[in-house]
Design a protein around this motif. Structure first.
Motif, mmCIF file in Angstrom:
data_model
loop_
_atom_site.group_PDB
_atom_site.id
_atom_site.type_symbol
_atom_site.label_atom_id
_atom_site.label_comp_id
_atom_site.label_asym_id
_atom_site.label_seq_id
_atom_site.Cartn_x
_atom_site.Cartn_y
_atom_site.Cartn_z
ATOM 1 N N LEU A 173 36.399 26.352 37.296
ATOM 2 C CA LEU A 173 35.177 26.904 36.715
ATOM 3 C C LEU A 173 34.765 28.204 37.410
ATOM 4 C CD1 LEU A 173 33.080 23.684 36.089
ATOM 5 C CD2 LEU A 173 34.167 25.152 34.397
ATOM 6 N N LYS A 174 34.972 28.273 38.723
ATOM 7 C CA LYS A 174 34.664 29.511 39.453
ATOM 8 C C LYS A 174 35.564 30.653 38.994
ATOM 9 C CE LYS A 174 32.996 27.247 43.633
ATOM 10 N NZ LYS A 174 33.295 26.976 45.050
ATOM 11 N N ILE A 175 36.845 30.355 38.772
ATOM 12 C CA ILE A 175 37.778 31.379 38.299
ATOM 13 C C ILE A 175 37.382 31.863 36.918
ATOM 14 C CG2 ILE A 175 40.162 31.788 37.586
ATOM 15 C CD1 ILE A 175 40.993 29.870 39.849
ATOM 16 N N ILE A 176 37.043 30.935 36.032
ATOM 17 C CA ILE A 176 36.615 31.313 34.675
ATOM 18 C C ILE A 176 35.327 32.125 34.728
ATOM 19 C CG2 ILE A 176 35.768 30.385 32.484
ATOM 20 C CD1 ILE A 176 37.781 28.093 32.871
ATOM 21 N N LEU A 177 34.389 31.730 35.582
ATOM 22 C CA LEU A 177 33.136 32.473 35.724
ATOM 23 C C LEU A 177 33.397 33.893 36.203
ATOM 24 C CD1 LEU A 177 30.040 32.412 35.648
ATOM 25 C CD2 LEU A 177 30.104 31.626 38.023
ATOM 26 N N LEU A 178 34.286 34.071 37.159
ATOM 27 C CA LEU A 178 34.616 35.415 37.644
ATOM 28 C C LEU A 178 35.262 36.259 36.553
ATOM 29 C CD1 LEU A 178 35.943 34.682 41.239
ATOM 30 C CD2 LEU A 178 33.818 35.818 40.600
ATOM 31 N N LEU A 179 36.119 35.648 35.744
ATOM 32 C CA LEU A 179 36.748 36.387 34.655
ATOM 33 C C LEU A 179 35.735 36.805 33.593
ATOM 34 C CD1 LEU A 179 40.052 34.369 34.204
ATOM 35 C CD2 LEU A 179 39.788 36.667 35.160
ATOM 36 N N VAL A 180 34.782 35.929 33.294
ATOM 37 C CA VAL A 180 33.743 36.270 32.316
ATOM 38 C C VAL A 180 32.847 37.375 32.858
ATOM 39 C CG1 VAL A 180 31.699 35.374 31.133
ATOM 40 C CG2 VAL A 180 33.793 34.035 31.177
ATOM 41 N N ILE A 181 32.503 37.312 34.139
ATOM 42 C CA ILE A 181 31.687 38.368 34.750
ATOM 43 C C ILE A 181 32.439 39.698 34.713
ATOM 44 C CG2 ILE A 181 30.736 39.163 36.945
ATOM 45 C CD1 ILE A 181 29.952 36.255 37.504
ATOM 46 N N ALA A 182 33.735 39.676 35.014
ATOM 47 C CA ALA A 182 34.529 40.901 34.966
ATOM 48 C C ALA A 182 34.564 41.473 33.553
ATOM 49 C CB ALA A 182 35.943 40.628 35.472
ATOM 50 N N LEU A 183 34.682 40.606 32.555
ATOM 51 C CA LEU A 183 34.682 41.056 31.161
ATOM 52 C C LEU A 183 33.345 41.695 30.800
ATOM 53 C CD1 LEU A 183 36.115 41.148 28.412
ATOM 54 C CD2 LEU A 183 35.096 38.924 27.948
ATOM 55 N N LEU A 184 32.240 41.092 31.219
ATOM 56 C CA LEU A 184 30.917 41.654 30.938
ATOM 57 C C LEU A 184 30.723 43.011 31.607
ATOM 58 C CD1 LEU A 184 28.660 38.488 31.149
ATOM 59 C CD2 LEU A 184 29.247 39.796 29.118
ATOM 60 N N VAL A 185 31.186 43.124 32.846
ATOM 61 C CA VAL A 185 31.071 44.404 33.556
ATOM 62 C C VAL A 185 31.872 45.483 32.838
ATOM 63 C CG1 VAL A 185 31.719 45.585 35.700
ATOM 64 C CG2 VAL A 185 30.524 43.397 35.796
ATOM 65 N N LEU A 186 33.072 45.147 32.386
ATOM 66 C CA LEU A 186 33.882 46.128 31.661
ATOM 67 C C LEU A 186 33.231 46.524 30.342
ATOM 68 C CD1 LEU A 186 37.482 44.790 32.305
ATOM 69 C CD2 LEU A 186 36.420 46.837 33.256
ATOM 70 N N GLU A 187 32.602 45.575 29.662
ATOM 71 C CA GLU A 187 31.898 45.889 28.413
ATOM 72 C C GLU A 187 30.721 46.823 28.671
ATOM 73 O OE1 GLU A 187 32.401 45.079 25.183
ATOM 74 O OE2 GLU A 187 34.312 44.153 25.690
ATOM 75 N N ILE A 188 29.979 46.580 29.744
ATOM 76 C CA ILE A 188 28.827 47.431 30.073
ATOM 77 C C ILE A 188 29.295 48.833 30.437
ATOM 78 C CG2 ILE A 188 26.981 47.771 31.768
ATOM 79 C CD1 ILE A 188 26.650 44.702 31.755
ATOM 80 N N ILE A 189 30.376 48.928 31.207
ATOM 81 C CA ILE A 189 30.912 50.241 31.569
ATOM 82 C C ILE A 189 31.390 50.978 30.317
ATOM 83 C CG2 ILE A 189 32.826 51.397 32.769
ATOM 84 C CD1 ILE A 189 32.518 49.305 34.978
ATOM 85 N N GLY A 190 32.045 50.271 29.409
ATOM 86 C CA GLY A 190 32.497 50.884 28.161
ATOM 87 C C GLY A 190 31.338 51.381 27.326
ATOM 88 N N LEU A 191 30.261 50.613 27.282
ATOM 89 C CA LEU A 191 29.068 51.035 26.538
ATOM 90 C C LEU A 191 28.451 52.277 27.166
ATOM 91 C CD1 LEU A 191 27.055 50.360 24.271
ATOM 92 C CD2 LEU A 191 25.791 49.006 25.943
ATOM 93 N N PHE A 192 28.398 52.321 28.496
ATOM 94 C CA PHE A 192 27.851 53.477 29.204
ATOM 95 C C PHE A 192 28.683 54.726 28.932
ATOM 96 C CE2 PHE A 192 27.455 56.052 33.132
ATOM 97 C CZ PHE A 192 26.098 56.335 33.036
#
Length: 59
Positions: free
Chosen positions: A13-32
Motif C-alpha cells: 500500500l505504501k508503494i502504491i501510495l507513492l506511485l499515486v503521489i508521483a502521478l499527481l505531482v507529474l500532472e500538476i507540473i504538466g498543468l503548470f
C-alpha cells in the motif's frame, strides 16, 4: 533471503501510495507548464525585460 510472501500488505500500500503521489505531482507540473505555454509571447517578453531590468538595478 526475502521470500515474496513476506512482503506485507502495508508495504504494498505504501508503494502504491507513492506511485499515486508521483502521478499527481507529474500532472500538476504538466498543468503548470501548459499554463506557462499559453501565455502570449508579448507578456513573456515583458516579464523577461522586467527581470533583466531588476537584475541590472534599473528598477
Amino acid at each position: 533471503m526475502l521470500d515474496r510472501s513476506e512482503l506485507a500488505v502495508e508495504d504494498l500500500l505504501k508503494i502504491i501510495l507513492l506511485l499515486v503521489i508521483a502521478l499527481l505531482v507529474l500532472e500538476i507540473i504538466g498543468l503548470f507548464v501548459e499554463v506557462l505555454a499559453s501565455i502570449s509571447p508579448v507578456v513573456a517578453l515583458v516579464i523577461v525585460v522586467l527581470i533583466i531590468a531588476y537584475l541590472l538595478d534599473y528598477i
